[in-house]
Design a protein around this motif. Structure first.
Motif, PDB file in Angstrom:
ATOM      1  N   VAL A  78       0.813  -1.210   0.000  1.00 22.07           N
ATOM      2  CA  VAL A  78       0.000   0.000   0.000  1.00 22.07           C
ATOM      3  C   VAL A  78       0.849   1.263   0.000  1.00 22.07           C
ATOM      4  N   THR A  79       1.918   1.284   0.790  1.00 21.42           N
ATOM      5  CA  THR A  79       2.653   2.531   0.980  1.00 21.42           C
ATOM      6  C   THR A  79       3.809   2.729   0.012  1.00 21.42           C
ATOM      7  N   GLU A  80       4.286   1.653  -0.641  1.00 23.36           N
ATOM      8  CA  GLU A  80       5.463   1.794  -1.492  1.00 23.36           C
ATOM      9  C   GLU A  80       5.295   1.254  -2.913  1.00 23.36           C
ATOM     10  N   SER A  81       4.651   0.099  -3.041  1.00 21.55           N
ATOM     11  CA  SER A  81       4.692  -0.619  -4.322  1.00 21.55           C
ATOM     12  C   SER A  81       4.002   0.119  -5.452  1.00 21.55           C
ATOM     13  N   ARG A  82       2.960   0.902  -5.148  1.00 22.20           N
ATOM     14  CA  ARG A  82       2.304   1.651  -6.224  1.00 22.20           C
ATOM     15  C   ARG A  82       3.253   2.729  -6.762  1.00 22.20           C
ATOM     16  N   ARG A  83       3.996   3.349  -5.838  1.00 27.77           N
ATOM     17  CA  ARG A  83       4.935   4.400  -6.245  1.00 27.77           C
ATOM     18  C   ARG A  83       6.129   3.830  -7.017  1.00 27.77           C
ATOM     19  N   THR A  84       6.635   2.680  -6.574  1.00 28.71           N
ATOM     20  CA  THR A  84       7.819   2.097  -7.219  1.00 28.71           C
ATOM     21  C   THR A  84       7.472   1.318  -8.472  1.00 28.71           C
ATOM     22  N   GLY A  85       6.181   0.974  -8.657  1.00 22.72           N
ATOM     23  CA  GLY A  85       5.795   0.216  -9.837  1.00 22.72           C
ATOM     24  C   GLY A  85       6.191  -1.242  -9.786  1.00 22.72           C
ATOM     25  N   LEU A  86       6.352  -1.794  -8.578  1.00 24.51           N
ATOM     26  CA  LEU A  86       6.772  -3.197  -8.459  1.00 24.51           C
ATOM     27  C   LEU A  86       5.778  -4.137  -9.120  1.00 24.51           C
ATOM     28  N   PHE A  87       4.482  -3.893  -8.914  1.00 31.63           N
ATOM     29  CA  PHE A  87       3.461  -4.767  -9.488  1.00 31.63           C
ATOM     30  C   PHE A  87       2.967  -4.197 -10.809  1.00 31.63           C
ATOM     31  N   VAL A  88       2.921  -5.040 -11.817  1.00 33.16           N
ATOM     32  CA  VAL A  88       2.383  -4.610 -13.106  1.00 33.16           C
ATOM     33  C   VAL A  88       0.922  -4.190 -12.949  1.00 33.16           C
ATOM     34  N   ARG A 103      -5.905   0.063  10.503  1.00 30.37           N
ATOM     35  CA  ARG A 103      -5.872   1.512  10.751  1.00 30.37           C
ATOM     36  C   ARG A 103      -4.675   2.173  10.064  1.00 30.37           C
ATOM     37  N   SER A 104      -3.529   1.519  10.148  1.00 31.21           N
ATOM     38  CA  SER A 104      -2.321   2.125   9.590  1.00 31.21           C
ATOM     39  C   SER A 104      -2.399   2.257   8.078  1.00 31.21           C
TER      40      SER A 104
END
Length: 272
Positions: free
Chosen positions: A160-170, A201-202
């Protein structure tokens, strides 16, 4: 109660455990001659808070109604192990009650398997995707784990906090929505574990898009499938993954990744 075979097995099991229970171990004062060294029926009935007649019928495999509360009383007074407790509830035709949450530990053999799976990624997690053990290949896929505080060594948090920004998942949306659905199921299955609500919550506070997905009320279960990833060091990776539950702690998950093609297999040797 279930069928005749299970009633008979439950009766035999309880009788054997009663006769193997030392009266002193349950606080009774030894005295008088006993035909068997264990508890008498009337003693166990009194300890468990049931009538002698009813308990006698239970050991005679009669078709009577048994409640969870009574089963728990018998389990407690007979000092049954967790495996024996589960067996009693199975024979009585009842789902095993949810256990009190406990800290999960990964034994040395399971940890060794994870690390020996190199160069293919592997990890062990609890029901909330807290990563308990990971090999270097999986850690590298996520951008490293050692620098993260323990609450952030979590697959949902990283997604949620990193992978969308880094593009890890197609396809980040599909990945995140699946995790949201699985989280909702896990929260229902483990209502007494405070880690679940804390994690929810986080991530809701961390990402508006995930909050919208959560409001969709999707439910999902884990399914073995193919992950399509983009790693900044080695490029595109296609990985098939499977989940296993260790027999000594079924709340843990062992996740193993297999290369879906030869190109991915070659690239995995460059990770870690």
């Amino acid at each position: 109660m279930p069928d005749t075979v299970q009633r008979a097995e439950l009766a035999e099991f309880l009788r054997a455990k009663r006769e193997a229970t030392d009266p002193v171990s349950v606080g009774l004062i030894p005295g008088g001659r006993r035909r068997t060294p264990g508890l008498r029926r009337e003693e166990l009935a009194q300890l468990a808070g049931v009538s002698v007649t009813w308990y006698t019928w239970l050991e005679q495999a009669r078709d009577i109604t048994v409640s969870r509360q009574v089963l728990e009383s018998l389990v407690r007074e007979l000092r049954l192990t967790p495996a024996e407790r589960a067996h009693v509830f199975t024979l009585a035709g009842m789902a095993l009650p949810v256990e009190v949450p406990h800290p999960h530990t990964v034994d040395s053999l399971l940890s060794r398997l994870v690390h020996d799976f190199m160069p293919k990624p592997a990890y062990v997690a609890n029901p909330w995707w807290d990563i308990l053990v990971a090999n270097e290949a999986y850690s590298t896929l996520l951008g490293g784990l050692n620098h993260r505080p323990p609450p952030e060594r979590n697959i949902l948090w990283i997604t949620v906090t990193e992978s969308r920004r880094t593009g890890l998942f197609v396809d980040w949306a599909t990945e995140a929505r699946s995790l949201a659905g699985q989280l909702r199921v896990n929260l229902a299955q483990h209502p007494d574990d405070p880690r679940g609500p804390q994690l929810l919550r986080s991530v809701l506070e961390a990402d508006d898009t995930f909050r919208q997905m959560w409001d969709e009320h999707t439910v999902a279960q884990f399914e073995s499938s193919r992950k399509r990833l983009r790693h900044p060091g080695v490029g595109r990776l296609n990985l098939d993954y499977l989940k296993f539950a260790p027999a000594n702690d079924e709340q843990l998950s062992l996740i193993l990744f297999l290369p879906a093609d030869e190109a991915t297999a070659r690239k995995l040797t460059e990770l870690g």
